[in-house]
Design a protein around this motif. Structure first.
Motif, PDB file in Angstrom:
ATOM      1  N   PRO A 134       0.827  -1.248  -0.135  1.00  0.00           N
ATOM      2  CA  PRO A 134      -0.402   0.208  -0.047  1.00  0.00           C
ATOM      3  C   PRO A 134       0.816   1.256  -0.300  1.00  0.00           C
ATOM      4  CG  PRO A 134      -1.270  -1.865   1.229  1.00  0.00           C
ATOM      5  CD  PRO A 134       0.117  -2.136   1.013  1.00  0.00           C
ATOM      6  N   LYS A 135       1.981   1.572   0.338  1.00  0.00           N
ATOM      7  CA  LYS A 135       2.999   2.681   1.052  1.00  0.00           C
ATOM      8  C   LYS A 135       3.228   2.542  -0.704  1.00  0.00           C
ATOM      9  CE  LYS A 135       7.208   0.433   2.656  1.00  0.00           C
ATOM     10  NZ  LYS A 135       7.929   0.910   3.577  1.00  0.00           N
ATOM     11  N   PHE A 136       3.341   1.713  -1.518  1.00  0.00           N
ATOM     12  CA  PHE A 136       3.948   1.762  -2.986  1.00  0.00           C
ATOM     13  C   PHE A 136       2.522   2.131  -3.703  1.00  0.00           C
ATOM     14  CE2 PHE A 136       7.193  -0.834  -1.143  1.00  0.00           C
ATOM     15  CZ  PHE A 136       8.200   0.562  -0.333  1.00  0.00           C
ATOM     16  N   PHE A 137       1.703   1.977  -3.318  1.00  0.00           N
ATOM     17  CA  PHE A 137       0.956   1.680  -4.756  1.00  0.00           C
ATOM     18  C   PHE A 137       0.642   3.480  -4.913  1.00  0.00           C
ATOM     19  CE2 PHE A 137      -3.806   2.673  -5.923  1.00  0.00           C
ATOM     20  CZ  PHE A 137      -3.487   2.125  -7.297  1.00  0.00           C
ATOM     21  N   PRO A 138       0.481   5.044  -4.468  1.00  0.00           N
ATOM     22  CA  PRO A 138       0.342   6.117  -5.029  1.00  0.00           C
ATOM     23  C   PRO A 138       0.840   6.360  -6.548  1.00  0.00           C
ATOM     24  CG  PRO A 138      -0.569   5.832  -2.410  1.00  0.00           C
ATOM     25  CD  PRO A 138       0.452   5.010  -2.867  1.00  0.00           C
ATOM     26  N   SER A 139       2.235   6.038  -5.866  1.00  0.00           N
ATOM     27  CA  SER A 139       3.408   6.338  -6.400  1.00  0.00           C
ATOM     28  C   SER A 139       3.281   5.025  -7.961  1.00  0.00           C
ATOM     29  CB  SER A 139       4.482   6.294  -5.927  1.00  0.00           C
ATOM     30  OG  SER A 139       5.773   4.707  -5.349  1.00  0.00           O
ATOM     31  N   LEU A 140       2.342   4.093  -7.871  1.00  0.00           N
ATOM     32  CA  LEU A 140       3.318   3.307  -8.481  1.00  0.00           C
ATOM     33  C   LEU A 140       1.614   3.899  -9.833  1.00  0.00           C
ATOM     34  CD1 LEU A 140       3.710   0.861 -10.063  1.00  0.00           C
ATOM     35  CD2 LEU A 140       2.083  -0.204  -8.409  1.00  0.00           C
TER      36      LEU A 140
END
Length: 218
Positions: A134-140
Motif C-alpha cells: 500500500p505505501k508504494f501504490f500511490p507512486s505506482l
C-alpha cells in the motif's frame, strides 16, 4: 499441499505459492479487460482508416505472470514490455512457444522499483496491482498515468475493501469512491464491480470484491 497452505497471514503479509498459480492458469485465454481495451483500439483504427491497419503500438504488461495477456498482445502485433516481480514468471513466459521475441522485452522488477517508459499506448495490469504494498501504490499509480500517452488506455483490476484478502496489510484494497478518484484522469470505458463468494484459481474459498477497469487517458 492443501489449499489453505498456499498462502499464510503471518504478520498479515500475503504469501502466494506462485508456481501453483502459474500451473493452474496454463492455457487460459486473455483477460476480458484486455480484450475490451484492444477492441477500443481496433474501433479507433476502423473509424480513422475504415479497415484495420498494421500498427506498432506499445504495451506494458505489468505483473505479466506466465504471459496469457502478453501472448495476446504479441499475436496482435504489439510491442510489449512484460514486467513481473517473480523471476519464475518471466522464465515461464520466455519458454512459451507462442511468443514473438522480436516484439518482446522482459524485465524482473518489484512494483516499488518499476520504471515505466514514456508515451505508452496501453498499460495492462491483470489482477496484479493489488499485490503492490500500500505505501508504494500511490507512486505506482502516478507512474502508470504518466507513462500513458493521451488516448492511451489502462486495463486491469483493483480489489475492493470487502475482499477477503483485505486483511493482508501487504496488499492494497479500495472503496468504490477511491477507485472513482483514481480514474479521474481517464474516460471510463468499463468499470464492473464483482462482490460475491467464490474460489481462487487454485481452488481456495474466497470472497471476491473486484473492480474490472478499462479506461482511456484524457
Amino acid at each position: 499441499m492443501s489449499d489453505l497452505n498456499n498462502y499464510q497471514s503471518e504478520g498479515n503479509v500475503f504469501e502466494r505459492d506462485w508456481s501453483a498459480y502459474y500451473n493452474a492458469v496454463v492455457g487460459r485465454p486473455p483477460r476480458e479487460t484486455l480484450v475490451e481495451a484492444l477492441a477500443g483500439f481496433d474501433s479507433e483504427s476502423l473509424n480513422q482508416h475504415q479497415t484495420p491497419v498494421p500498427h506498432s503500438r506499445f504495451a506494458v504488461d505489468l505483473g505479466c505472470g506466465e504471459g496469457r495477456d502478453t501472448v495476446e498482445l504479441l499475436r496482435g502485433g504489439w510491442r510489449v514490455l512484460a514486467i513481473d516481480g517473480e523471476a519464475e514468471a518471466i522464465a515461464r513466459l520466455l519458454e512459451r512457444p507462442d511468443i514473438n521475441r522480436q516484439l518482446l522485452e522482459t524485465r524482473v522488477a518489484l512494483f516499488q522499483d518499476v520504471v515505466l517508459p514514456e508515451s505508452v499506448d496501453l498499460v495492462n495490469a491483470s489482477f496484479s496491482l493489488p499485490f503492490c504494498p500500500p505505501k508504494f501504490f500511490p507512486s505506482l499509480w502516478e507512474k502508470i498515468i504518466s507513462s500513458l500517452r493521451s488516448g492511451g488506455r489502462f486495463c486491469g483490476q483493483l480489489f475492493g475493501n470487502r475482499d477477503s484478502w483485505a486483511i493482508y496489510t501487504s496488499m492494497n484494497h479500495h472503496t468504490t469512491q477511491q477507485v472513482e478518484i483514481l480514474l479521474q484522469p481517464f474516460e471510463i470505458e468499463m468499470l464492473q464491480e464483482e462482490d460475491h463468494p467464490g474460489k481462487t484459481a487454485i481452488g481456495e474459498e474466497k470472497h471476491w470484491h473486484i473492480f474490472h477497469i478499462v479506461a482511456r487517458k484524457k
